[in-house]
Write a protein that holds these residues in place. Structure first.
Motif, PDB file in Angstrom:
ATOM      1  N   PRO A  97      11.765   2.211  -3.862  1.00 28.97           N
ATOM      2  CA  PRO A  97      12.479   3.317  -3.223  1.00 28.97           C
ATOM      3  C   PRO A  97      11.602   3.928  -2.123  1.00 28.97           C
ATOM      4  N   PRO A  98      12.161   4.284  -0.978  1.00 29.29           N
ATOM      5  CA  PRO A  98      11.353   4.913   0.080  1.00 29.29           C
ATOM      6  C   PRO A  98      10.623   6.148  -0.450  1.00 29.29           C
ATOM      7  N   GLY A  99       9.321   6.174  -0.235  1.00 28.57           N
ATOM      8  CA  GLY A  99       8.499   7.283  -0.700  1.00 28.57           C
ATOM      9  C   GLY A  99       7.728   6.981  -1.971  1.00 28.57           C
ATOM     10  N   PHE A 100       8.158   5.974  -2.719  1.00 27.25           N
ATOM     11  CA  PHE A 100       7.491   5.654  -3.985  1.00 27.25           C
ATOM     12  C   PHE A 100       6.048   5.218  -3.754  1.00 27.25           C
ATOM     13  N   LEU A 101       5.847   4.294  -2.832  1.00 26.22           N
ATOM     14  CA  LEU A 101       4.490   3.797  -2.585  1.00 26.22           C
ATOM     15  C   LEU A 101       3.591   4.880  -2.007  1.00 26.22           C
ATOM     16  N   THR A 102       4.153   5.758  -1.188  1.00 28.38           N
ATOM     17  CA  THR A 102       3.360   6.867  -0.653  1.00 28.38           C
ATOM     18  C   THR A 102       2.833   7.742  -1.779  1.00 28.38           C
ATOM     19  N   GLU A 103       3.709   8.090  -2.732  1.00 30.13           N
ATOM     20  CA  GLU A 103       3.274   8.919  -3.861  1.00 30.13           C
ATOM     21  C   GLU A 103       2.265   8.189  -4.727  1.00 30.13           C
ATOM     22  N   LEU A 104       2.485   6.898  -4.932  1.00 28.20           N
ATOM     23  CA  LEU A 104       1.539   6.113  -5.723  1.00 28.20           C
ATOM     24  C   LEU A 104       0.179   6.068  -5.026  1.00 28.20           C
ATOM     25  N   GLY A 105       0.194   5.910  -3.723  1.00 31.16           N
ATOM     26  CA  GLY A 105      -1.056   5.888  -2.967  1.00 31.16           C
ATOM     27  C   GLY A 105      -1.815   7.199  -3.046  1.00 31.16           C
ATOM     28  N   LYS A 106      -1.081   8.306  -3.038  1.00 33.44           N
ATOM     29  CA  LYS A 106      -1.718   9.622  -3.149  1.00 33.44           C
ATOM     30  C   LYS A 106      -2.407   9.785  -4.497  1.00 33.44           C
ATOM     31  N   LYS A 107      -1.776   9.223  -5.541  1.00 39.29           N
ATOM     32  CA  LYS A 107      -2.318   9.395  -6.899  1.00 39.29           C
ATOM     33  C   LYS A 107      -3.446   8.407  -7.197  1.00 39.29           C
ATOM     34  N   LEU A 108      -3.584   7.365  -6.366  1.00 44.11           N
ATOM     35  CA  LEU A 108      -4.635   6.359  -6.584  1.00 44.11           C
ATOM     36  C   LEU A 108      -5.430   6.136  -5.290  1.00 44.11           C
ATOM     37  N   PRO A 109      -6.185   7.147  -4.849  1.00 46.93           N
ATOM     38  CA  PRO A 109      -6.903   7.016  -3.574  1.00 46.93           C
ATOM     39  C   PRO A 109      -8.226   6.265  -3.668  1.00 46.93           C
ATOM     40  N   GLY A 110      -8.609   5.876  -4.890  1.00 49.82           N
ATOM     41  CA  GLY A 110      -9.921   5.243  -5.063  1.00 49.82           C
ATOM     42  C   GLY A 110      -9.856   3.756  -5.313  1.00 49.82           C
ATOM     43  N   LEU A 111      -8.748   3.113  -4.935  1.00 52.29           N
ATOM     44  CA  LEU A 111      -8.613   1.683  -5.208  1.00 52.29           C
ATOM     45  C   LEU A 111      -9.638   0.860  -4.425  1.00 52.29           C
ATOM     46  N   LYS A 112     -10.233  -0.090  -5.112  1.00 49.41           N
ATOM     47  CA  LYS A 112     -11.132  -1.050  -4.472  1.00 49.41           C
ATOM     48  C   LYS A 112     -10.527  -2.460  -4.466  1.00 49.41           C
ATOM     49  N   SER A 113      -9.587  -2.711  -5.383  1.00 45.84           N
ATOM     50  CA  SER A 113      -8.935  -4.013  -5.470  1.00 45.84           C
ATOM     51  C   SER A 113      -7.430  -3.806  -5.648  1.00 45.84           C
ATOM     52  N   LEU A 114      -6.641  -4.537  -4.847  1.00 47.91           N
ATOM     53  CA  LEU A 114      -5.187  -4.418  -4.908  1.00 47.91           C
ATOM     54  C   LEU A 114      -4.578  -5.814  -4.883  1.00 47.91           C
ATOM     55  N   THR A 115      -3.706  -6.098  -5.865  1.00 47.66           N
ATOM     56  CA  THR A 115      -2.992  -7.369  -5.933  1.00 47.66           C
ATOM     57  C   THR A 115      -1.497  -7.090  -5.895  1.00 47.66           C
ATOM     58  N   LEU A 116      -0.805  -7.713  -4.951  1.00 47.36           N
ATOM     59  CA  LEU A 116       0.648  -7.597  -4.826  1.00 47.36           C
ATOM     60  C   LEU A 116       1.228  -8.984  -4.984  1.00 47.36           C
ATOM     61  N   TYR A 117       2.174  -9.131  -5.908  1.00 49.86           N
ATOM     62  CA  TYR A 117       2.684 -10.462  -6.240  1.00 49.86           C
ATOM     63  C   TYR A 117       4.208 -10.479  -6.285  1.00 49.86           C
ATOM     64  N   SER A 118       4.781 -11.479  -5.614  1.00 49.73           N
ATOM     65  CA  SER A 118       6.205 -11.793  -5.688  1.00 49.73           C
ATOM     66  C   SER A 118       7.077 -10.576  -5.420  1.00 49.73           C
ATOM     67  N   GLN A 119       7.129 -10.174  -4.150  1.00 50.56           N
ATOM     68  CA  GLN A 119       7.896  -8.985  -3.824  1.00 50.56           C
ATOM     69  C   GLN A 119       8.159  -8.873  -2.326  1.00 50.56           C
ATOM     70  N   LEU A 120       9.109  -7.984  -2.018  1.00 49.23           N
ATOM     71  CA  LEU A 120       9.341  -7.556  -0.642  1.00 49.23           C
ATOM     72  C   LEU A 120       8.622  -6.232  -0.461  1.00 49.23           C
ATOM     73  N   LEU A 121       7.356  -6.286  -0.128  1.00 46.17           N
ATOM     74  CA  LEU A 121       6.547  -5.071  -0.019  1.00 46.17           C
ATOM     75  C   LEU A 121       7.145  -4.093   0.976  1.00 46.17           C
ATOM     76  N   ALA A 122       7.635  -4.590   2.103  1.00 49.41           N
ATOM     77  CA  ALA A 122       8.175  -3.728   3.142  1.00 49.41           C
ATOM     78  C   ALA A 122       9.642  -3.393   2.926  1.00 49.41           C
ATOM     79  N   GLY A 123      10.234  -3.899   1.826  1.00 50.14           N
ATOM     80  CA  GLY A 123      11.629  -3.605   1.558  1.00 50.14           C
ATOM     81  C   GLY A 123      12.559  -4.190   2.613  1.00 50.14           C
ATOM     82  N   THR A 124      13.693  -3.535   2.795  1.00 45.96           N
ATOM     83  CA  THR A 124      14.708  -4.036   3.722  1.00 45.96           C
ATOM     84  C   THR A 124      15.093  -3.010   4.782  1.00 45.96           C
ATOM     85  N   THR A 125      14.424  -1.859   4.805  1.00 40.67           N
ATOM     86  CA  THR A 125      14.734  -0.820   5.794  1.00 40.67           C
ATOM     87  C   THR A 125      13.462  -0.361   6.483  1.00 40.67           C
TER      88      THR A 125
END
Length: 296
Positions: A97-125
């Motif tokens: 949902p638009p805004g979900f990743l922004t909120e998740l990013g705010k709550k996890l600002p200390g990431l050193k490793s990120l894995t994204l698997y099997s998805q449309l990261l940029a969505g459709t809009t």
């Protein structure tokens, strides 16, 4: 022909390591895997904030027929343990949902490793695309990024390359070959990967850009699991990448380089080897006309 480990195998290994671990008390847990049937993350218990939780895996368990409506509904992202430095997001096939990743990013600002698997990261809009880019703006300490079967509209990888933190040292971009899709190679961001190397402040020392064969199955009706091998991206797409690697402070800093996604000519192989003097792990796909005698 590439022999890269498929993304599904890579993620299965990570999940198996969690499943095989004996249960531990919440106040001692270092990793957590949470299946999601909505975009409302559960509230973490107080013990998760005191245990030093470092790794979080969020897995979509959303039914396909329910997915699209959920993208238009409210979501919730509670406070998350600030000790989390590794995040995996998997199987979010229609994005977020638009805004979900922004909120998740705010709550996890200390990431050193990120894995994204099997998805449309940029969505459709455009809203979901901007949301994904904003997420990365919060990740100022990111050192490892794994993009596994992450498909996106044209230009997204270029924009992402301009927004990732200069702290990024290792980048993996891998796609599982689709024998049933004649347009598969054209759907890859093969011309955009070079942007992660281009520009002032980029400091990658490890890069993987590869295509993996699908996992083999015994199901004769599963074409992806019965056909063998892959086709690489044609040589024309590799020229710019090789040119940038030859530039000052780019290839010379690489210690790990796997660009088997691209078919290289013999001259391009020589250029890469000559430019990457520090490399200790090297993977290339070579185009030969008269056999291996041309290479050795």
């Amino acid at each position: 022909m590439s022999t890269s480990t498929s993304p599904s195998t890579f993620l299965a290994t990570k999940a198996t390591s969690l499943e095989s671990t004996q249960p531990v008390p919440p106040d001692q847990a270092q990793a957590a895997q949470i299946p999601l049937q909505t975009f409302n993350l559960p509230t973490f218990p107080p013990e998760a904030f005191s245990s030093g939780l470092t790794s979080l895996i969020l897995t979509s368990d959303i039914k396909l027929e329910e997915y699209q409506p959920l993208l238009e509904q409210p979501f919730s992202v509670p406070d998350l343990p600030p000790t989390i430095t590794s995040l995996t997001l998997e199987l979010f096939s229609l994005g977020y949902p638009p805004g979900f990743l922004t909120e998740l990013g705010k709550k996890l600002p200390g990431l050193k490793s990120l894995t994204l698997y099997s998805q449309l990261l940029a969505g459709t809009t455009s809203y979901s695309k901007d949301d994904a880019i904003t997420f990365f703006q919060f990740q100022t300490q990111l050192r490892e990024l794994h993009l596994l079967d992450v498909f996106s509209p044209k230009g997204f990888y270029t924009e992402l390359a301009s927004r990732v933190s200069p702290s990024l040292k290792f980048l993996e971009i891998n796609f599982t070959y689709r024998h049933s899709d004649p347009q598969f190679l054209g759907s890859l961001p093969s011309k955009e990967i070079v942007e992660f190397l281009r520009g002032e402040g980029k400091g990658l020392v490890g890069l993987t850009a590869s295509i993996s064969a699908p996992d083999v199955t015994d199901d004769e009706d599963d074409r992806e699991g019965t056909e063998v091998g892959i086709l690489p991206v044609e040589k024309a797409h590799a020229g710019e990448l090789v040119g940038v690697l030859k530039g000052k402070g780019v290839g010379g800093e690489m210690v790990m380089l796997d660009v088997t996604m691209f078919e290289l000519s013999l001259k391009q192989v020589g250029d890469v080897v000559g430019a990457c003097g520090k490399v200790k792990i090297l993977g290339l796909t070579v185009a030969v006309e008269k056999g291996w005698g041309e290479v050795f």
